[in-house]
Design a protein around this motif. Structure first.
Motif, PDB file in Angstrom:
ATOM      1  N   UNK A 255       0.824  -1.210   0.000  1.00  0.00           N
ATOM      2  CA  UNK A 255       0.000   0.000   0.000  1.00  0.00           C
ATOM      3  C   UNK A 255       0.859   1.263   0.000  1.00  0.00           C
ATOM      4  N   UNK A 256       1.973   1.246   0.722  1.00  0.00           N
ATOM      5  CA  UNK A 256       2.868   2.404   0.755  1.00  0.00           C
ATOM      6  C   UNK A 256       3.423   2.726  -0.624  1.00  0.00           C
ATOM      7  N   UNK A 257       3.797   1.694  -1.371  1.00  0.00           N
ATOM      8  CA  UNK A 257       4.312   1.909  -2.720  1.00  0.00           C
ATOM      9  C   UNK A 257       3.227   2.473  -3.624  1.00  0.00           C
ATOM     10  N   UNK A 258       2.018   1.966  -3.517  1.00  0.00           N
ATOM     11  CA  UNK A 258       0.914   2.480  -4.340  1.00  0.00           C
ATOM     12  C   UNK A 258       0.633   3.944  -4.017  1.00  0.00           C
ATOM     13  N   UNK A 259       0.716   4.316  -2.738  1.00  0.00           N
ATOM     14  CA  UNK A 259       0.540   5.733  -2.367  1.00  0.00           C
ATOM     15  C   UNK A 259       1.656   6.587  -2.955  1.00  0.00           C
ATOM     16  N   UNK A 260       2.879   6.060  -2.944  1.00  0.00           N
ATOM     17  CA  UNK A 260       4.011   6.803  -3.505  1.00  0.00           C
ATOM     18  C   UNK A 260       3.836   7.006  -5.012  1.00  0.00           C
ATOM     19  N   UNK A 261       3.335   5.987  -5.715  1.00  0.00           N
ATOM     20  CA  UNK A 261       3.066   6.118  -7.146  1.00  0.00           C
ATOM     21  C   UNK A 261       2.035   7.220  -7.378  1.00  0.00           C
ATOM     22  N   UNK A 262       0.977   7.212  -6.589  1.00  0.00           N
ATOM     23  CA  UNK A 262      -0.071   8.219  -6.719  1.00  0.00           C
ATOM     24  C   UNK A 262       0.483   9.607  -6.450  1.00  0.00           C
ATOM     25  N   UNK A 263       1.283   9.757  -5.416  1.00  0.00           N
ATOM     26  CA  UNK A 263       1.865  11.054  -5.074  1.00  0.00           C
ATOM     27  C   UNK A 263       2.833  11.528  -6.161  1.00  0.00           C
ATOM     28  N   UNK A 264       3.678  10.640  -6.670  1.00  0.00           N
ATOM     29  CA  UNK A 264       4.619  11.028  -7.723  1.00  0.00           C
ATOM     30  C   UNK A 264       3.875  11.502  -8.965  1.00  0.00           C
ATOM     31  N   UNK A 265       2.798  10.815  -9.311  1.00  0.00           N
ATOM     32  CA  UNK A 265       2.001  11.212 -10.474  1.00  0.00           C
ATOM     33  C   UNK A 265       1.332  12.557 -10.230  1.00  0.00           C
ATOM     34  N   UNK A 266       0.787  12.760  -9.042  1.00  0.00           N
ATOM     35  CA  UNK A 266       0.154  14.037  -8.695  1.00  0.00           C
ATOM     36  C   UNK A 266       1.174  15.176  -8.746  1.00  0.00           C
ATOM     37  N   UNK A 267       2.364  14.944  -8.196  1.00  0.00           N
ATOM     38  CA  UNK A 267       3.409  15.973  -8.223  1.00  0.00           C
ATOM     39  C   UNK A 267       3.809  16.309  -9.653  1.00  0.00           C
ATOM     40  N   UNK A 268       3.899  15.292 -10.500  1.00  0.00           N
ATOM     41  CA  UNK A 268       4.230  15.526 -11.905  1.00  0.00           C
ATOM     42  C   UNK A 268       3.181  16.428 -12.551  1.00  0.00           C
ATOM     43  N   UNK A 269       1.921  16.168 -12.300  1.00  0.00           N
ATOM     44  CA  UNK A 269       0.847  16.999 -12.867  1.00  0.00           C
ATOM     45  C   UNK A 269       0.938  18.440 -12.357  1.00  0.00           C
ATOM     46  N   UNK A 270       1.289  18.607 -11.090  1.00  0.00           N
ATOM     47  CA  UNK A 270       1.432  19.950 -10.529  1.00  0.00           C
ATOM     48  C   UNK A 270       2.592  20.694 -11.195  1.00  0.00           C
ATOM     49  N   UNK A 271       3.708  20.000 -11.386  1.00  0.00           N
ATOM     50  CA  UNK A 271       4.876  20.621 -12.027  1.00  0.00           C
ATOM     51  C   UNK A 271       4.559  20.959 -13.482  1.00  0.00           C
ATOM     52  N   UNK A 272       3.837  20.074 -14.178  1.00  0.00           N
ATOM     53  CA  UNK A 272       3.452  20.375 -15.555  1.00  0.00           C
ATOM     54  C   UNK A 272       2.579  21.634 -15.616  1.00  0.00           C
ATOM     55  N   UNK A 273       1.665  21.771 -14.671  1.00  0.00           N
ATOM     56  CA  UNK A 273       0.809  22.961 -14.629  1.00  0.00           C
ATOM     57  C   UNK A 273       1.647  24.213 -14.355  1.00  0.00           C
ATOM     58  N   UNK A 274       2.599  24.119 -13.443  1.00  0.00           N
ATOM     59  CA  UNK A 274       3.478  25.261 -13.162  1.00  0.00           C
ATOM     60  C   UNK A 274       4.305  25.624 -14.384  1.00  0.00           C
TER      61      UNK A 274
END
Length: 78
Positions: A36-55
């Motif tokens: 579950x921790x790894x799946x949360x990390x995948x979700x967070x990394x993807x979310x951060x990528x989307x935030x950086x793309x928006x910036x």
């Protein structure tokens, strides 16, 4: 909340690093679901990528206003 000041080059580098990390994690998740921790990390990394793309898009629009040649649309010859 933490504020981080980045120039456009640093933002591009951050995006490329997050893209590589998210891609590798998604690939691993497809072959080995992990815990579950790894799946949360995948979700967070993807979310951060989307935030950086928006910036990066917002920074590109700002740069377009000041004539940054990398952000200018290609000249189509018209």
């Amino acid at each position: 909340m933490m504020l981080l000041e980045l120039d456009q080059e640093q933002l591009r580098v951050l995006r490329r690093a997050l893209e590589a990390r998210a891609r590798d994690m998604q690939r691993r998740l497809g072959t080995d679901p992990g815990d579950e921790g790894f799946r949360r990390e995948v979700t967070l990394a993807t979310w951060l990528l989307r935030q950086v793309e928006a910036l990066e898009r917002r920074a590109g629009y700002q740069a377009l206003g000041i004539g940054d040649s990398e952000s200018l649309p290609a000249d189509d010859g018209s």
